[in-house]
Design an enzyme around this catalytic site. Structure first.
Site, PDB file in Angstrom:
ATOM      1  N   HIS A 178       0.845  -1.193   0.000  1.00 47.91           N
ATOM      2  CA  HIS A 178       0.000   0.000   0.000  1.00 47.91           C
ATOM      3  C   HIS A 178       0.882   1.244   0.000  1.00 47.91           C
ATOM      4  CE1 HIS A 178      -4.185   1.430   1.570  1.00 47.91           C
ATOM      5  NE2 HIS A 178      -3.673   2.295   0.712  1.00 47.91           N
ATOM      6  N   LEU A 209      -2.013   7.425   0.286  1.00 47.81           N
ATOM      7  CA  LEU A 209      -2.740   7.534   1.540  1.00 47.81           C
ATOM      8  C   LEU A 209      -2.925   6.126   2.115  1.00 47.81           C
ATOM      9  CD1 LEU A 209      -4.472   8.867   3.722  1.00 47.81           C
ATOM     10  CD2 LEU A 209      -6.414   8.733   2.147  1.00 47.81           C
ATOM     11  N   ILE A 231      -2.496   1.895  -4.630  1.00 50.19           N
ATOM     12  CA  ILE A 231      -2.056   3.293  -4.617  1.00 50.19           C
ATOM     13  C   ILE A 231      -3.302   4.145  -4.407  1.00 50.19           C
ATOM     14  CG2 ILE A 231      -2.043   3.369  -7.162  1.00 50.19           C
ATOM     15  CD1 ILE A 231       0.295   5.427  -6.875  1.00 50.19           C
ATOM     16  N   GLU A 232      -3.358   4.836  -3.274  1.00 53.52           N
ATOM     17  CA  GLU A 232      -4.612   5.461  -2.836  1.00 53.52           C
ATOM     18  C   GLU A 232      -4.512   6.982  -2.789  1.00 53.52           C
ATOM     19  OE1 GLU A 232      -7.836   5.180   0.861  1.00 53.52           O
ATOM     20  OE2 GLU A 232      -6.277   3.656   0.628  1.00 53.52           O
ATOM     21  N   VAL A 233      -5.496   7.627  -3.416  1.00 57.74           N
ATOM     22  CA  VAL A 233      -5.688   9.081  -3.400  1.00 57.74           C
ATOM     23  C   VAL A 233      -4.387   9.808  -3.749  1.00 57.74           C
ATOM     24  CG1 VAL A 233      -6.771  10.995  -2.175  1.00 57.74           C
ATOM     25  CG2 VAL A 233      -7.399   8.679  -1.577  1.00 57.74           C
TER      26      VAL A 233
END
Length: 266
Positions: free
Chosen positions: A115, A118, A159-161
């Site tokens: 991850h 974010l 891959i977040e925000v």
């Protein structure tokens, strides 16, 4: 026509050629819906993954069980946890723990999805629940994190925000399978939570979420009906309307007399 469950090798071969779909599901009903809807992948609670009939419900879904790293424990704990899930037919595991833990899992040939961007469990380090990678310096740190996952042997990374342009540029420069949550279409997979997709999230709704149904309104309607039904039952009991004769078991008159004759005199 039945679908074949993809392997890690299949997914790697499709990088840059196909947008996979992934949904976080929390119930067997949602799991079944994802299977029948033709979704490619699901993120699932570990306790769901070990149910004996999981693959009867979801024979073709690439399944990734995952929880926050602090719910599992040390690197040794993660290895035991992952082995149990892999034995239960998990296709990969989510792990946002240290790179050393990711490497331990990868060394045992467990496909790991990490991850970046974010990371809710570590949001305090990046300023809270907000976009990451909006400056060149921050974006480069995300790229470095992706390359570190690559070196540790991970299979992929959520891959977040992160700005879509940043995520696309990173995805082009890594062999990892990049799962986009609010990071645009330049990655390999689009990921949403079932609660957001179904419109049953009553808390903060993230920018990237899209509600395709309004389950919250339907659940509210069902709760009103539930309260009404319970109230009617209570009222029927108090007024003597329930139970009616059709709701109870009868006994032949002769058998009843024999039973009563057999009782002691009160």
């Amino acid at each position: 026509m039945s679908r074949k469950r993809p392997t890690v090798a299949d997914i790697r071969a499709m990088k840059g050629k196909y947008q996979f779909t992934m949904i976080r599901v929390e119930t067997l009903e949602e799991l079944e819906a994802a299977e029948k809807a033709g979704v490619d992948m699901v993120s699932v609670p570990p306790q769901m993954m070990v149910l004996p009939h999981f693959r009867e419900v979801a024979p073709s879904l690439f399944a990734v069980p995952g929880v926050n790293f602090f719910e599992v424990g040390t690197a040794d704990d993660f290895v035991h946890w992952a082995f149990a899930l892999y034995k239960a037919s998990a296709d990969a595991v989510y792990c946002s723990a240290s790179l050393a833990t990711v490497k331990r899992l990868a060394d045992e040939a467990i496909p790991v999805i990490g991850h970046v961007g974010l990371i809710p469990s570590r949001a305090t380090w990046t300023g809270g629940f907000k976009a990451v990678g909006k400056s060149a310096e921050s974006a480069l740190k995300i790229f470095d994190a992706v390359k570190a996952y690559e070196a540790a042997g991970a299979f992929g990374a959520e891959i977040e925000v992160v700005p879509a342009e940043v995520a696309a540029a990173i995805s082009e420069r890594t062999s990892l399978f990049m799962v986009s949550m609010g990071a645009g279409t330049g990655c390999d997979c689009q990921y949403l939570f079932g609660d957001d997709l179904l419109g049953q999230n009553r808390g903060h709704v993230p920018r990237h979420a899209k509600a395709y149904r309004n389950f919250a309104a339907e659940l509210d309607r069902l709760q009103r009906e539930r309260i009404a039904a319970f109230s009617e039952f209570a009222a029927d009991v108090r007024s003597g309307i329930y139970p009616e004769q059709r709701h109870v078991v009868g006994i032949e008159a002769g058998e009843l007399r024999r039973f009563l004759d057999g009782l002691p005199v009160s």
